[in-house]
Design a protein around this motif. Structure first.
Motif, PDB file in Angstrom:
ATOM      1  N   GLU A  39       5.136 -10.574 -10.827  1.00  0.00           N
ATOM      2  CA  GLU A  39       6.226  -9.915 -10.104  1.00  0.00           C
ATOM      3  C   GLU A  39       6.547  -8.522 -10.633  1.00  0.00           C
ATOM      4  OE1 GLU A  39       9.485 -12.609 -10.095  1.00  0.00           O
ATOM      5  OE2 GLU A  39       8.333 -14.192  -9.102  1.00  0.00           O
ATOM      6  N   GLN A  40       5.565  -7.867 -11.290  1.00  0.00           N
ATOM      7  CA  GLN A  40       5.714  -6.491 -11.741  1.00  0.00           C
ATOM      8  C   GLN A  40       4.514  -5.693 -11.252  1.00  0.00           C
ATOM      9  OE1 GLN A  40       5.947  -6.658 -15.983  1.00  0.00           O
ATOM     10  NE2 GLN A  40       8.126  -7.150 -16.004  1.00  0.00           N
ATOM     11  N   THR A  41       4.740  -4.470 -10.853  1.00  0.00           N
ATOM     12  CA  THR A  41       3.658  -3.599 -10.437  1.00  0.00           C
ATOM     13  C   THR A  41       3.121  -2.893 -11.675  1.00  0.00           C
ATOM     14  OG1 THR A  41       4.700  -3.285  -8.289  1.00  0.00           O
ATOM     15  CG2 THR A  41       2.991  -1.719  -8.921  1.00  0.00           C
ATOM     16  N   VAL A  42       1.831  -3.119 -11.957  1.00  0.00           N
ATOM     17  CA  VAL A  42       1.204  -2.541 -13.145  1.00  0.00           C
ATOM     18  C   VAL A  42      -0.090  -1.852 -12.743  1.00  0.00           C
ATOM     19  CG1 VAL A  42       2.206  -4.181 -14.760  1.00  0.00           C
ATOM     20  CG2 VAL A  42       0.046  -4.710 -13.678  1.00  0.00           C
ATOM     21  N   ASN A  43      -0.557  -0.940 -13.576  1.00  0.00           N
ATOM     22  CA  ASN A  43      -1.829  -0.270 -13.359  1.00  0.00           C
ATOM     23  C   ASN A  43      -2.907  -1.013 -14.129  1.00  0.00           C
ATOM     24  OD1 ASN A  43      -0.754   1.716 -11.751  1.00  0.00           O
ATOM     25  ND2 ASN A  43      -0.369   3.097 -13.450  1.00  0.00           N
ATOM     26  N   ILE A  44      -4.020  -1.300 -13.436  1.00  0.00           N
ATOM     27  CA  ILE A  44      -5.107  -2.029 -14.074  1.00  0.00           C
ATOM     28  C   ILE A  44      -6.418  -1.292 -13.866  1.00  0.00           C
ATOM     29  CG2 ILE A  44      -3.965  -4.262 -13.858  1.00  0.00           C
ATOM     30  CD1 ILE A  44      -5.775  -4.866 -11.482  1.00  0.00           C
ATOM     31  N   CYS A  45      -7.433  -1.644 -14.668  1.00  0.00           N
ATOM     32  CA  CYS A  45      -8.740  -1.003 -14.579  1.00  0.00           C
ATOM     33  C   CYS A  45      -9.557  -1.626 -13.446  1.00  0.00           C
ATOM     34  CB  CYS A  45      -9.483  -1.132 -15.910  1.00  0.00           C
ATOM     35  SG  CYS A  45      -9.850  -2.819 -16.398  1.00  0.00           S
ATOM     36  N   LYS A  46     -10.690  -1.018 -13.145  1.00  0.00           N
ATOM     37  CA  LYS A  46     -11.493  -1.496 -12.024  1.00  0.00           C
ATOM     38  C   LYS A  46     -12.141  -2.841 -12.319  1.00  0.00           C
ATOM     39  CE  LYS A  46     -15.948   0.791 -12.800  1.00  0.00           C
ATOM     40  NZ  LYS A  46     -16.916   1.691 -12.186  1.00  0.00           N
ATOM     41  N   PHE A  47     -12.371  -3.158 -13.583  1.00  0.00           N
ATOM     42  CA  PHE A  47     -12.979  -4.434 -13.923  1.00  0.00           C
ATOM     43  C   PHE A  47     -11.997  -5.580 -13.682  1.00  0.00           C
ATOM     44  CE2 PHE A  47     -14.845  -1.181 -16.720  1.00  0.00           C
ATOM     45  CZ  PHE A  47     -16.124  -1.185 -16.200  1.00  0.00           C
ATOM     46  N   CYS A  48     -10.755  -5.384 -14.071  1.00  0.00           N
ATOM     47  CA  CYS A  48      -9.735  -6.401 -13.829  1.00  0.00           C
ATOM     48  C   CYS A  48      -9.408  -6.501 -12.342  1.00  0.00           C
ATOM     49  CB  CYS A  48      -8.483  -6.099 -14.640  1.00  0.00           C
ATOM     50  SG  CYS A  48      -8.742  -6.269 -16.410  1.00  0.00           S
ATOM     51  N   ASN A  49      -9.456  -5.388 -11.635  1.00  0.00           N
ATOM     52  CA  ASN A  49      -9.242  -5.401 -10.197  1.00  0.00           C
ATOM     53  C   ASN A  49     -10.320  -6.232  -9.505  1.00  0.00           C
ATOM     54  OD1 ASN A  49      -7.954  -4.536  -7.740  1.00  0.00           O
ATOM     55  ND2 ASN A  49      -9.637  -3.103  -7.445  1.00  0.00           N
ATOM     56  N   ALA A  50     -11.563  -6.063  -9.914  1.00  0.00           N
ATOM     57  CA  ALA A  50     -12.661  -6.841  -9.335  1.00  0.00           C
ATOM     58  C   ALA A  50     -12.509  -8.320  -9.676  1.00  0.00           C
ATOM     59  CB  ALA A  50     -13.999  -6.318  -9.845  1.00  0.00           C
ATOM     60  N   LYS A  51     -12.069  -8.621 -10.894  1.00  0.00           N
ATOM     61  CA  LYS A  51     -11.877 -10.008 -11.304  1.00  0.00           C
ATOM     62  C   LYS A  51     -10.815 -10.676 -10.441  1.00  0.00           C
ATOM     63  CE  LYS A  51     -10.455 -12.902 -15.126  1.00  0.00           C
ATOM     64  NZ  LYS A  51      -9.759 -12.942 -16.399  1.00  0.00           N
ATOM     65  N   LEU A  52      -9.695  -9.986 -10.195  1.00  0.00           N
ATOM     66  CA  LEU A  52      -8.633 -10.537  -9.365  1.00  0.00           C
ATOM     67  C   LEU A  52      -9.106 -10.761  -7.931  1.00  0.00           C
ATOM     68  CD1 LEU A  52      -5.531  -8.523 -10.603  1.00  0.00           C
ATOM     69  CD2 LEU A  52      -6.095 -10.905 -11.088  1.00  0.00           C
ATOM     70  N   LYS A  53      -9.891  -9.823  -7.405  1.00  0.00           N
ATOM     71  CA  LYS A  53     -10.417  -9.975  -6.048  1.00  0.00           C
ATOM     72  C   LYS A  53     -11.381 -11.153  -5.953  1.00  0.00           C
ATOM     73  CE  LYS A  53     -10.045  -5.391  -4.051  1.00  0.00           C
ATOM     74  NZ  LYS A  53     -10.786  -4.286  -3.442  1.00  0.00           N
ATOM     75  N   ASN A  54     -12.244 -11.313  -6.975  1.00  0.00           N
ATOM     76  CA  ASN A  54     -13.185 -12.421  -6.962  1.00  0.00           C
ATOM     77  C   ASN A  54     -12.477 -13.758  -7.085  1.00  0.00           C
ATOM     78  OD1 ASN A  54     -15.518 -10.913  -6.630  1.00  0.00           O
ATOM     79  ND2 ASN A  54     -15.780 -10.597  -8.821  1.00  0.00           N
ATOM     80  N   GLU A  55     -11.443 -13.838  -7.912  1.00  0.00           N
ATOM     81  CA  GLU A  55     -10.675 -15.071  -8.038  1.00  0.00           C
ATOM     82  C   GLU A  55      -9.998 -15.421  -6.716  1.00  0.00           C
ATOM     83  OE1 GLU A  55      -8.049 -14.359 -11.287  1.00  0.00           O
ATOM     84  OE2 GLU A  55      -9.580 -14.826 -12.792  1.00  0.00           O
ATOM     85  N   ALA A  56      -9.472 -14.426  -6.021  1.00  0.00           N
ATOM     86  CA  ALA A  56      -8.826 -14.664  -4.728  1.00  0.00           C
ATOM     87  C   ALA A  56      -9.852 -15.108  -3.688  1.00  0.00           C
ATOM     88  CB  ALA A  56      -8.110 -13.411  -4.258  1.00  0.00           C
ATOM     89  N   ARG A  57     -11.050 -14.515  -3.748  1.00  0.00           N
ATOM     90  CA  ARG A  57     -12.103 -14.879  -2.805  1.00  0.00           C
ATOM     91  C   ARG A  57     -12.555 -16.320  -3.025  1.00  0.00           C
ATOM     92  NH1 ARG A  57     -17.476 -14.804  -3.395  1.00  0.00           N
ATOM     93  NH2 ARG A  57     -17.273 -13.713  -5.370  1.00  0.00           N
ATOM     94  N   VAL A  58     -12.715 -16.714  -4.279  1.00  0.00           N
ATOM     95  CA  VAL A  58     -13.136 -18.076  -4.597  1.00  0.00           C
ATOM     96  C   VAL A  58     -12.052 -19.071  -4.191  1.00  0.00           C
ATOM     97  CG1 VAL A  58     -13.641 -19.639  -6.515  1.00  0.00           C
ATOM     98  CG2 VAL A  58     -14.730 -17.409  -6.409  1.00  0.00           C
ATOM     99  N   ALA A  60      -9.863 -18.714  -1.804  1.00  0.00           N
ATOM    100  CA  ALA A  60      -9.847 -18.800  -0.346  1.00  0.00           C
ATOM    101  C   ALA A  60     -11.018 -19.631   0.163  1.00  0.00           C
ATOM    102  CB  ALA A  60      -9.896 -17.403   0.263  1.00  0.00           C
ATOM    103  N   ARG A  61     -12.152 -19.505  -0.487  1.00  0.00           N
ATOM    104  CA  ARG A  61     -13.338 -20.266  -0.087  1.00  0.00           C
ATOM    105  C   ARG A  61     -13.135 -21.758  -0.354  1.00  0.00           C
ATOM    106  NH1 ARG A  61     -19.227 -18.323  -1.799  1.00  0.00           N
ATOM    107  NH2 ARG A  61     -19.597 -17.889   0.373  1.00  0.00           N
ATOM    108  N   GLN A  62     -12.490 -22.102  -1.469  1.00  0.00           N
ATOM    109  CA  GLN A  62     -12.233 -23.502  -1.786  1.00  0.00           C
ATOM    110  C   GLN A  62     -11.183 -24.089  -0.858  1.00  0.00           C
ATOM    111  OE1 GLN A  62     -11.244 -23.446  -5.915  1.00  0.00           O
ATOM    112  NE2 GLN A  62     -13.375 -23.415  -6.587  1.00  0.00           N
ATOM    113  N   ALA A  63     -10.240 -23.303  -0.405  1.00  0.00           N
ATOM    114  CA  ALA A  63      -9.201 -23.782   0.499  1.00  0.00           C
ATOM    115  C   ALA A  63      -9.738 -23.982   1.910  1.00  0.00           C
ATOM    116  CB  ALA A  63      -8.029 -22.815   0.519  1.00  0.00           C
ATOM    117  N   LYS A  64     -10.771 -23.267   2.284  1.00  0.00           N
ATOM    118  CA  LYS A  64     -11.306 -23.342   3.638  1.00  0.00           C
ATOM    119  C   LYS A  64     -11.913 -24.707   3.966  1.00  0.00           C
ATOM    120  CE  LYS A  64     -14.152 -20.733   6.844  1.00  0.00           C
ATOM    121  NZ  LYS A  64     -15.057 -19.597   7.023  1.00  0.00           N
ATOM    122  N   PRO A  65     -12.731 -25.341   3.114  1.00  0.00           N
ATOM    123  CA  PRO A  65     -13.266 -26.664   3.459  1.00  0.00           C
ATOM    124  C   PRO A  65     -12.181 -27.721   3.616  1.00  0.00           C
ATOM    125  CG  PRO A  65     -14.573 -25.715   1.713  1.00  0.00           C
ATOM    126  CD  PRO A  65     -13.375 -24.813   1.939  1.00  0.00           C
TER     127      PRO A  65
END
Length: 79
Positions: A39-58, A60-65
């Motif tokens: 619940e805080q807006t923070v600045n992060i690096c591109k590696f952590c940004n990619a990690k968060l996106k991949n976790e969200a993608r996984v 979403a994929r697990q919720a779909k079945p």
């Protein structure tokens, strides 16, 4: 070709966009992505940004079945 405009968007930022990542704690790394973490807006690096996106993608994929499994018995019951 010349690359005169490469990085021109971060030249106006303090320290040319470099700082400490709020997630991994790396110092002197480009922190260009604003994300809401705990619940805080923070600045992060591109590696952590990619990690968060991949976790969200996984996630979403697990919720779909589960959604597809719930729909299948309803269709069989109607037939």
């Amino acid at each position: 070709m010349s690359k005169n405009h490469r990085g021109s968007g971060i030249r106006s930022l303090p320290n040319h966009g470099r700082g400490t990542c709020a997630i991994c704690g790396k110092t002197d790394i480009k922190v260009l992505f604003e994300k809401e973490v705990n619940e805080q807006t923070v600045n992060i690096c591109k590696f952590c940004n990619a990690k968060l996106k991949n976790e969200a993608r996984v996630a979403a994929r697990q919720a779909k079945p589960e959604v597809a499994a719930e729909e299948a018995p309803a269709e069989e019951a109607n037939a």
